[in-house]
Motif scaffolding. Structure first.
Motif, PDB file in Angstrom:
ATOM      1  N   GLY A 295       0.790  -1.224   0.000  1.00 20.85           N
ATOM      2  CA  GLY A 295       0.000   0.000   0.000  1.00 20.85           C
ATOM      3  C   GLY A 295       0.821   1.271   0.000  1.00 20.85           C
ATOM      4  O   GLY A 295       0.324   2.324   0.410  1.00 20.85           O
ATOM      5  N   LEU A 296       2.060   1.199  -0.493  1.00 20.79           N
ATOM      6  CA  LEU A 296       2.913   2.381  -0.546  1.00 20.79           C
ATOM      7  C   LEU A 296       2.738   3.098  -1.882  1.00 20.79           C
ATOM      8  O   LEU A 296       2.252   2.532  -2.853  1.00 20.79           O
ATOM      9  CB  LEU A 296       4.374   1.987  -0.355  1.00 20.79           C
ATOM     10  N   ALA A 297       3.172   4.346  -1.927  1.00 15.00           N
ATOM     11  CA  ALA A 297       3.089   5.124  -3.162  1.00 15.00           C
ATOM     12  C   ALA A 297       4.128   4.643  -4.163  1.00 15.00           C
ATOM     13  O   ALA A 297       5.124   4.002  -3.802  1.00 15.00           O
ATOM     14  CB  ALA A 297       3.310   6.609  -2.853  1.00 15.00           C
ATOM     15  N   GLU A 298       3.914   4.980  -5.454  1.00 13.55           N
ATOM     16  CA  GLU A 298       4.863   4.598  -6.495  1.00 13.55           C
ATOM     17  C   GLU A 298       6.257   5.131  -6.200  1.00 13.55           C
ATOM     18  O   GLU A 298       7.261   4.501  -6.526  1.00 13.55           O
ATOM     19  CB  GLU A 298       4.378   5.128  -7.843  1.00 13.55           C
ATOM     20  N   SER A 299       6.328   6.287  -5.544  1.00 16.78           N
ATOM     21  CA  SER A 299       7.625   6.893  -5.232  1.00 16.78           C
ATOM     22  C   SER A 299       8.442   6.058  -4.253  1.00 16.78           C
ATOM     23  O   SER A 299       9.657   6.265  -4.111  1.00 16.78           O
ATOM     24  CB  SER A 299       7.423   8.298  -4.655  1.00 16.78           C
ATOM     25  N   ALA A 300       7.809   5.094  -3.569  1.00 15.67           N
ATOM     26  CA  ALA A 300       8.534   4.232  -2.637  1.00 15.67           C
ATOM     27  C   ALA A 300       9.258   3.097  -3.346  1.00 15.67           C
ATOM     28  O   ALA A 300      10.148   2.474  -2.755  1.00 15.67           O
ATOM     29  CB  ALA A 300       7.569   3.652  -1.600  1.00 15.67           C
ATOM     30  N   VAL A 301       8.916   2.826  -4.604  1.00 11.32           N
ATOM     31  CA  VAL A 301       9.523   1.698  -5.311  1.00 11.32           C
ATOM     32  C   VAL A 301      11.043   1.830  -5.396  1.00 11.32           C
ATOM     33  O   VAL A 301      11.773   0.876  -5.093  1.00 11.32           O
ATOM     34  CB  VAL A 301       8.897   1.520  -6.703  1.00 11.32           C
ATOM     35  N   PRO A 302      11.602   2.996  -5.795  1.00 15.78           N
ATOM     36  CA  PRO A 302      13.066   3.098  -5.816  1.00 15.78           C
ATOM     37  C   PRO A 302      13.712   2.841  -4.456  1.00 15.78           C
ATOM     38  O   PRO A 302      14.810   2.272  -4.385  1.00 15.78           O
ATOM     39  CB  PRO A 302      13.321   4.535  -6.293  1.00 15.78           C
ATOM     40  N   LEU A 303      13.050   3.232  -3.376  1.00 18.00           N
ATOM     41  CA  LEU A 303      13.618   2.992  -2.044  1.00 18.00           C
ATOM     42  C   LEU A 303      13.645   1.494  -1.721  1.00 18.00           C
ATOM     43  O   LEU A 303      14.614   0.996  -1.125  1.00 18.00           O
ATOM     44  CB  LEU A 303      12.809   3.746  -0.990  1.00 18.00           C
ATOM     45  N   VAL A 304      12.603   0.786  -2.118  1.00 17.80           N
ATOM     46  CA  VAL A 304      12.589  -0.662  -1.912  1.00 17.80           C
ATOM     47  C   VAL A 304      13.673  -1.318  -2.759  1.00 17.80           C
ATOM     48  O   VAL A 304      14.342  -2.272  -2.322  1.00 17.80           O
ATOM     49  CB  VAL A 304      11.200  -1.239  -2.242  1.00 17.80           C
ATOM     50  N   LEU A 305      13.895  -0.806  -3.969  1.00 17.22           N
ATOM     51  CA  LEU A 305      14.964  -1.328  -4.812  1.00 17.22           C
ATOM     52  C   LEU A 305      16.331  -1.111  -4.171  1.00 17.22           C
ATOM     53  O   LEU A 305      17.232  -1.945  -4.314  1.00 17.22           O
ATOM     54  CB  LEU A 305      14.910  -0.676  -6.196  1.00 17.22           C
ATOM     55  N   VAL A 306      16.492   0.010  -3.478  1.00 18.38           N
ATOM     56  CA  VAL A 306      17.747   0.249  -2.743  1.00 18.38           C
ATOM     57  C   VAL A 306      17.956  -0.832  -1.695  1.00 18.38           C
ATOM     58  O   VAL A 306      19.072  -1.355  -1.529  1.00 18.38           O
ATOM     59  CB  VAL A 306      17.751   1.647  -2.087  1.00 18.38           C
ATOM     60  N   VAL A 307      16.897  -1.182  -0.981  1.00 16.77           N
ATOM     61  CA  VAL A 307      16.997  -2.217   0.056  1.00 16.77           C
ATOM     62  C   VAL A 307      17.399  -3.552  -0.557  1.00 16.77           C
ATOM     63  O   VAL A 307      18.271  -4.262  -0.039  1.00 16.77           O
ATOM     64  CB  VAL A 307      15.664  -2.335   0.829  1.00 16.77           C
ATOM     65  N   ILE A 308      16.763  -3.919  -1.680  1.00 21.68           N
ATOM     66  CA  ILE A 308      17.156  -5.154  -2.361  1.00 21.68           C
ATOM     67  C   ILE A 308      18.616  -5.086  -2.767  1.00 21.68           C
ATOM     68  O   ILE A 308      19.389  -6.039  -2.590  1.00 21.68           O
ATOM     69  CB  ILE A 308      16.290  -5.401  -3.606  1.00 21.68           C
ATOM     70  N   GLY A 309      19.020  -3.950  -3.322  1.00 18.61           N
ATOM     71  CA  GLY A 309      20.400  -3.790  -3.765  1.00 18.61           C
ATOM     72  C   GLY A 309      21.402  -3.881  -2.643  1.00 18.61           C
ATOM     73  O   GLY A 309      22.486  -4.468  -2.807  1.00 18.61           O
ATOM     74  N   LEU A 310      21.075  -3.319  -1.486  1.00 16.59           N
ATOM     75  CA  LEU A 310      21.969  -3.435  -0.331  1.00 16.59           C
ATOM     76  C   LEU A 310      22.118  -4.896   0.077  1.00 16.59           C
ATOM     77  O   LEU A 310      23.229  -5.357   0.390  1.00 16.59           O
ATOM     78  CB  LEU A 310      21.424  -2.610   0.839  1.00 16.59           C
ATOM     79  N   GLY A 311      21.015  -5.630   0.068  1.00 10.61           N
ATOM     80  CA  GLY A 311      21.091  -7.055   0.378  1.00 10.61           C
ATOM     81  C   GLY A 311      21.939  -7.801  -0.630  1.00 10.61           C
ATOM     82  O   GLY A 311      22.774  -8.635  -0.263  1.00 10.61           O
ATOM     83  N   MET A 312      21.768  -7.483  -1.917  1.00 11.79           N
ATOM     84  CA  MET A 312      22.541  -8.160  -2.959  1.00 11.79           C
ATOM     85  C   MET A 312      24.028  -7.843  -2.853  1.00 11.79           C
ATOM     86  O   MET A 312      24.881  -8.718  -3.067  1.00 11.79           O
ATOM     87  CB  MET A 312      21.996  -7.777  -4.337  1.00 11.79           C
ATOM     88  N   THR A 313      24.354  -6.603  -2.534  1.00 15.03           N
ATOM     89  CA  THR A 313      25.769  -6.226  -2.409  1.00 15.03           C
ATOM     90  C   THR A 313      26.427  -6.968  -1.256  1.00 15.03           C
ATOM     91  O   THR A 313      27.524  -7.535  -1.399  1.00 15.03           O
ATOM     92  CB  THR A 313      25.894  -4.704  -2.207  1.00 15.03           C
ATOM     93  N   ALA A 314      25.763  -6.973  -0.102  1.00 15.53           N
ATOM     94  CA  ALA A 314      26.318  -7.692   1.048  1.00 15.53           C
ATOM     95  C   ALA A 314      26.417  -9.187   0.753  1.00 15.53           C
ATOM     96  O   ALA A 314      27.442  -9.833   1.045  1.00 15.53           O
ATOM     97  CB  ALA A 314      25.440  -7.448   2.278  1.00 15.53           C
ATOM     98  N   GLY A 315      25.373  -9.752   0.156  1.00 11.44           N
ATOM     99  CA  GLY A 315      25.367 -11.185  -0.133  1.00 11.44           C
ATOM    100  C   GLY A 315      26.414 -11.587  -1.145  1.00 11.44           C
ATOM    101  O   GLY A 315      27.033 -12.652  -1.019  1.00 11.44           O
TER     102      GLY A 315
END
Length: 423
Positions: A252-272
């Motif tokens: 239920g977040l706004a479309e503008s939150a999508v890039p922030l969620v992508l950052v979270v995925i990217g941080l996980g991928m970088t660490a992993g």
């Protein structure tokens, strides 16, 4: 290492590795930016369907992701086998030029069908680039650091998911998805110049032939390793392909939150990614088991808590971390079992992972189009990851049985190498 590599200064080696990683950064952007812009692509390229049935339009726009993935599957073994004898720097430059032109075409072509074809063509160099760049990086890193060399090249891809994909997704939301692909093409052009300036000349494999490279397909263990990536890695892409509607429609977040969620995925991928390279240099088997278990737990947690922003961010971070850690682990396994077909082995990993990409996107899209909702791809990803773990168990059990019979795996001449491969 080649004579040219041993003569390089430490600074030159670092710059060369950064140039190779920049290519991975561009590949991460071109592969993943469609996932954050899926509704935008659907609205522009499929306007009639998007107006009448947005879910069906999003599912059909997911074909763009599958087309790119299938291009990787086709291009990786074909180019790697045909060009194994080429000098590696010249091959990397040719692949980067192809990336640039294919991405420009993706941005400029007017219809869904033409863009679909362009995404397939733009993907053809993907696996070969990562394969050859990984071999060059391993040479630059030196003995005993092979998986870390692979991880360094892949670090560009994972860092792209922290910085590049969210930023270019935001650009696409503000200026249109075509502007996003022009930005990606500019990254590839910059990488071409960086590789030209910094990467040392390295010969190809003078003894390589298409026939010898294709011998890798005669090994059952190569097929097991490909199956681990092709099926097990689908868990990530079933989620990632539909992250934009998951964030908007389920959390239920706004479309503008999508890039922030992508950052979270990217941080996980970088660490992993870095964790996976470090662990795989110590034990490929234990790393693979451990990261598959983490993937299963993360997908289960995401399926049960995606409605909550804390659950979404926590578990999507862990999905990214587990998947990225598996990538250098699977690639190292493939290089272990592919005998002397190292060029095609290094590239085949990306064919396998992108079969997972296509499979996850396809099955997730079918579930959404069938009306099961935007959490359904997460459950599909969980099932794919279970199958990947089962294939890994069978593969390493096969190694153990051969070792008990005193047989060698075939990629080395001493029995001790079987032990090393099954650590």
């Amino acid at each position: 290492m080649t004579e040219q590599t041993t003569a390089l200064s430490p600074a030159r080696v670092r710059f060369a590795l950064l140039a190779l990683a920049l290519g991975g950064f561009g590949i991460g952007a071109t592969e993943f930016v469609a996932m954050g812009l899926l509704p935008n692509l659907a609205a522009d390229l499929l306007p009639g369907l998007a107006a009448s049935d947005p879910a069906a339009a999003n599912a059909q726009a997911g074909w763009l992701i599958s087309a790119y993935a299938l291009g990787v599957v086709v291009g990786a073994p074909t180019i790697a086998a045909a060009a194994a004898r080429w000098p590696r720097k010249q091959l990397l430059l040719a692949l980067l030029a192809a990336f640039t032109l294919g991405t420009v075409a993706s941005a400029l072509l007017p219809t869904f069908e033409l863009v679909l074809a362009a995404r397939f063509v733009a993907a053809l160099p993907h696996g070969a680039y990562f394969g050859i760049a990984s071999l060059v990086a391993a040479s630059l890193m030196g003995p005993g650091k092979r998986a870390r060399g692979v991880a360094l090249v892949l670090s560009g891809l994972t860092i792209s998911n922290v910085v590049g994909v969210p930023a270019i997704t935001w650009l696409g939301q503000m200026q249109g998805w075509r502007a996003a692909y022009i930005a990606v093409a500019a990254i590839f052009a910059l990488t071409f110049l960086a590789v030209l300036a910094t990467v040392p000349l390295q010969p190809g494999d003078r003894n390589a032939t298409i026939r010898n490279e294709l011998k890798a397909f005669g090994s059952a263990q190569v097929w097991f390793a490909l199956g681990i990536g092709a099926i097990g890695f689908g868990g990530l892409f079933a989620v990632y392909s539909y992250v934009a509607p998951l964030v908007a429609e389920v959390t239920g977040l706004a479309e503008s939150a999508v890039p922030l969620v992508l950052v979270v995925i990217g941080l996980g991928m970088t660490a992993g990614n870095f964790l996976g390279g470090w662990c795989a240099d110590r034990s490929v088997r234990r790393s693979m088991y451990g990261f598959f278990v983490l993937m299963l737990l993360a997908l289960l947690g995401l399926a049960l808590s995606a409605q909550n922003i804390v659950g979404l961010l926590l578990f999507i971070f862990l999905v990214g971390a587990a998947a990225a850690a598996l990538s250098p682990t699977i690639q190292t396994r493939l290089m272990d079992v592919a005998r002397d077909s190292q060029s095609i082995a290094a590239a085949l990993n990306h064919s396998a992972l992108n079969i997972g990409n296509a499979l996850g996107a396809l099955l997730g899209g079918l579930a959404i189009a069938a009306g099961f909702g935007y959490v359904a791809p997460v459950w599909i990803g969980l099932g794919l990851s279970v199958l990947g773990l089962l294939i890994a168990l069978v593969s390493f059990a096969w190694d153990g049985r051969r070792r008990s019979r005193g047989e060698v795996l075939g990629y080395g001449t001493e029995l001790v190498q079987v032990v090393g491969a099954t650590r």
